[in-house]
Write an enzyme that holds these catalytic residues in place. Structure first.
Site, short mmCIF file in Angstrom:
data_model
loop_
_atom_site.label_atom_id
_atom_site.label_comp_id
_atom_site.label_asym_id
_atom_site.label_seq_id
_atom_site.Cartn_x
_atom_site.Cartn_y
_atom_site.Cartn_z
CB CYS A 53 -11.06 -11.89 -2.87
SG CYS A 53 -11.44 -11.71 -1.08
P1 NAD Z 1 -4.09 -4.97 -7.82
O1 NAD Z 1 -3.08 -6.22 -7.52
O2 NAD Z 1 -3.91 -4.57 -9.22
O3 NAD Z 1 -3.67 -3.82 -6.88
C1 NAD Z 1 -3.80 -3.93 -5.37
C2 NAD Z 1 -2.63 -2.79 -4.83
O4 NAD Z 1 -1.34 -2.97 -5.34
C3 NAD Z 1 -2.92 -1.53 -5.31
O5 NAD Z 1 -2.76 -0.62 -4.22
C4 NAD Z 1 -2.05 -1.20 -6.38
O6 NAD Z 1 -1.52 0.08 -6.51
C5 NAD Z 1 -0.69 -2.02 -6.07
N1 NAD Z 1 0.10 -2.30 -6.91
C6 NAD Z 1 -0.31 -2.76 -8.31
N2 NAD Z 1 1.19 -3.29 -9.02
C7 NAD Z 1 1.92 -3.11 -8.17
C8 NAD Z 1 3.25 -3.21 -7.94
N3 NAD Z 1 3.87 -3.86 -9.24
N4 NAD Z 1 3.75 -2.94 -7.00
C9 NAD Z 1 3.28 -2.66 -6.00
N5 NAD Z 1 2.27 -2.54 -5.87
C10 NAD Z 1 1.57 -2.72 -6.79
O7 NAD Z 1 -5.37 -5.54 -7.53
P2 NAD Z 1 -6.78 -4.80 -7.33
O8 NAD Z 1 -7.24 -4.67 -8.92
O9 NAD Z 1 -6.75 -3.40 -6.58
O10 NAD Z 1 -7.79 -5.55 -6.64
C11 NAD Z 1 -8.63 -6.76 -6.92
C12 NAD Z 1 -7.91 -7.84 -6.76
O11 NAD Z 1 -7.69 -8.11 -5.25
C13 NAD Z 1 -8.52 -9.19 -7.12
O12 NAD Z 1 -7.76 -10.42 -7.58
C14 NAD Z 1 -9.25 -9.62 -5.65
O13 NAD Z 1 -9.32 -11.17 -5.68
C15 NAD Z 1 -8.04 -9.38 -4.63
N6 NAD Z 1 -8.34 -9.26 -3.27
C16 NAD Z 1 -8.01 -10.36 -2.49
C17 NAD Z 1 -8.63 -10.12 -1.12
C18 NAD Z 1 -8.25 -11.46 -0.16
O14 NAD Z 1 -8.25 -11.05 0.91
N7 NAD Z 1 -7.65 -12.46 -0.73
C19 NAD Z 1 -9.52 -9.27 -0.66
C20 NAD Z 1 -9.86 -8.28 -1.76
C21 NAD Z 1 -9.34 -8.38 -2.99
#
Ligand code: NAD
Length: 479
Positions: free
Chosen positions: A279
């Site tokens: 991220c």
């Molecule tokens: P994502 O939002 O698709 O999923 C993250 C989590 O949320 C997963 O466990 C998923 O199952 C869950 N999820 C998805 N939709 C949901 C819903 N409607 N309700 C409840 N839970 C739900 O993200 P990803 O693809 O796993 O991760 C990548 C993203 O994470 C990138 O945008 C990255 O920048 C971000 N990220 C941010 C940080 C930070 O600290 N700022 C760190 C790592 C990753």
């Protein structure tokens, strides 16, 4: 193959359905098969966490600290095995994976000590014979929802902090990489944590999210910005305290006076390290015109050194893209960038000779502008874009002209320019002459809205979210 079950009230449980994960270095290899929790499982996990919470909050802080310490020791002892699982399931290199597991262990070590030293405040009152105590209490039950890119470190820094301050936890790991969460559950049980203090439910976030959020006292979420926005709305219905760590479109500025080798190394590591799936990765490289051509010449050479290969091959510099959907999204972003006129100087194609995995050659775009779609939306892949600007004023304006505000960086030998940027960057984290990615566990981590909402993670700053303060007046009568 790992057979992963949900952990509910200290018991490992199967579910009616399972889902498999695949090794992105060789997508025909199944890494794990995981029980997919139902809404009823999620309800029960929250109920178990609630039942266990008062006793955990009352637990002697030495015992609380010892359990977290023991978990850290077990993580260190099992680092190679855990890192191998992580590299197989998520695709980061073994070196990167060992680094992540060690970081998870350090988080538990840090919060083992925090459990002992989290102080309150004492104030004189304006009223005679009174004083004022500000104490900190656990929030209660914490739901942690985590992404696939740091599946053990992020789970660890949320769980360790929540537990240290007397909360109990329900963890919902990413469906793409839940293996390390299972191992973390085993470690916490092995460290002596009571049943119900740490629960795991796996599966579809959209299905389980409302139950996990409405039933909890706090939600700590890390993931994409659109998901975070949706969860904030759900949390608003039950007024569940919410912390969101979301996406970035992080700028890295290179000024004419930069040490060019320092600038190239920081930009390259920040952009393509860990296959660009951080991220805090640098997606926009903003370069002033005096150094632009010389910098770009060296950056083109640097990008070629980030050759993708199988995660467990010691010669590999960057692993594959973690998931099939992410691979497709990266290719679509590259095609769209070319269509809008960005000049592809290197990579951006499936790696030749590696058809068994999701290997993408690191992409570098030149002659891009900040208003291109490429520079407006997070790609979260091994894709960098150079934007040429006139001077520091324009560089700062371009860096800040972005919806997201997570991390940022600058390469310069001018203390004045560095300090000016440190003050004027709107991001939550600013790096000078070092990559935009790579914070340590003992300092606050996080972005400003909409990249971060609800307080910082890691370090002592996590106490702000994982505790509630209480202000008490004591009329002791002594004047
Ligand atoms: P994502 O939002 O698709 O999923 C993250 C989590 O949320 C997963 O466990 C998923 O199952 C869950 N999820 C998805 N939709 C949901 C819903 N409607 N309700 C409840 N839970 C739900 O993200 P990803 O693809 O796993 O991760 C990548 C993203 O994470 C990138 O945008 C990255 O920048 C971000 N990220 C941010 C940080 C930070 O600290 N700022 C760190 C790592 C990753």
């Amino acid at each position: 193959m790992l057979h992963g079950q949900n952990l509910i009230g200290g018991q490992w449980r199967n579910s009616a359905t399972v889902a498999q994960t695949f090794n992105p270095s060789n997508i025909s290899e199944v890494v794990g098969e995981y029980a997919q929790a139902s809404v009823a499982d999620a309800e029960e996990a929250v109920a178990c966490a609630r039942k266990a919470q008062p006793a955990w909050a009352r637990q002697n802080i030495q015992i609380r600290s010892d359990i977290l310490h023991k978990a850290a020791d077990l993580l260190f002892a099992r680092a190679t095995a855990l890192a191998t699982l992580l590299a197989r399931e998520e695709g980061k290199t073994l070196k990167e994976a060992v680094g992540e597991v060690v970081r998870a262990a350090h988080c538990f070590q840090f919060y083992a000590a925090e459990a002992l030293r989290h102080p309150g405040q004492w104030h004189n009152s304006l009223r005679e014979g009174h004083n004022v105590i500000v104490s900190h209490e656990p929030v209660g039950v914490v739901t942690a929802i985590t992404p696939w890119n740091f599946p053990i470190a992020i789970a660890a820094w949320k769980a360790a902090a929540a537990l240290a301050y007397g909360n109990t936890v329900v963890l919902k790991p990413s469906e793409f990489a839940p293996g390390c969460a299972i191992r973390l559950g085993e470690i916490l049980m092995g460290a002596g944590l009571s049943p119900g203090c740490f629960n795991i439910v796996m599966g579809n976030g959209a299905l389980l999210g409302p139950t996990l959020i409405h039933g909890a006292d706090a939600l700590s979420f890390t993931g994409s910005t659109p998901t975070g926005r949706a969860l904030l709305k759900i949390a608003a219905e039950s007024m569940t305290k919410t912390q969101l760590e979301l996406g970035g479109k992080n700028p890295f500025i290179v000024l004419d006076d930069a040490d060019i080798d320092v600038a190239v190394a920081a930009a390259a590591q920040g952009t393509w390290g860990q296959t660009g799936q951080r991220c805090t990765g640098s997606e926009r490289i903003i370069v002033t015109r005096g150094i632009h051509d010389a910098f770009v010449e060296k950056l083109v050479k640097a990008v070629a050194s980030f050759t993708p290969g199988p995660a467990l091959d010691p010669a590999t510099v960057i692993g594959p893209v973690a998931t099939r959907p992410q691979f497709e999204k990266n290719l679509a972003a590259i095609a769209a960038a070319r269509a809008e006129g960005a000049e592809l100087a290197h990579g951006g194609t499936p790696a030749e000779g590696h058809n068994e995995g999701l290997f993408l050659t690191p992409a570098l775009f030149l002659n891009t502008t900040n208003d291109m779609q490429l520079n407006r939306h997070e790609t979260f892949g091994p894709i960098g874009a150079v934007i040429k600007v006139a001077d520091l004023d324009e560089a700062i304006a371009v860096a800040n002209d972005c919806e997201l505000a997570l991390s940022s960086g600058i390469a310069t030998t001018s203390l004045r320019s560095a300090e000016r940027y440190r003050r004027e960057s709107k991001a939550g984290m600013v790096m000078v002459n070092t990559p935009t990615a790579g914070l340590e566990y003992h300092v606050p981590f996080g972005g400003r809205p909409p990249s971060g909402v609800g307080g910082r993670e890691t370090g002592s700053a996590a106490a702000d979210f994982f505790t509630e303060s209480k202000t008490s007046y004591i009329n002791h009568g002594v004047i």
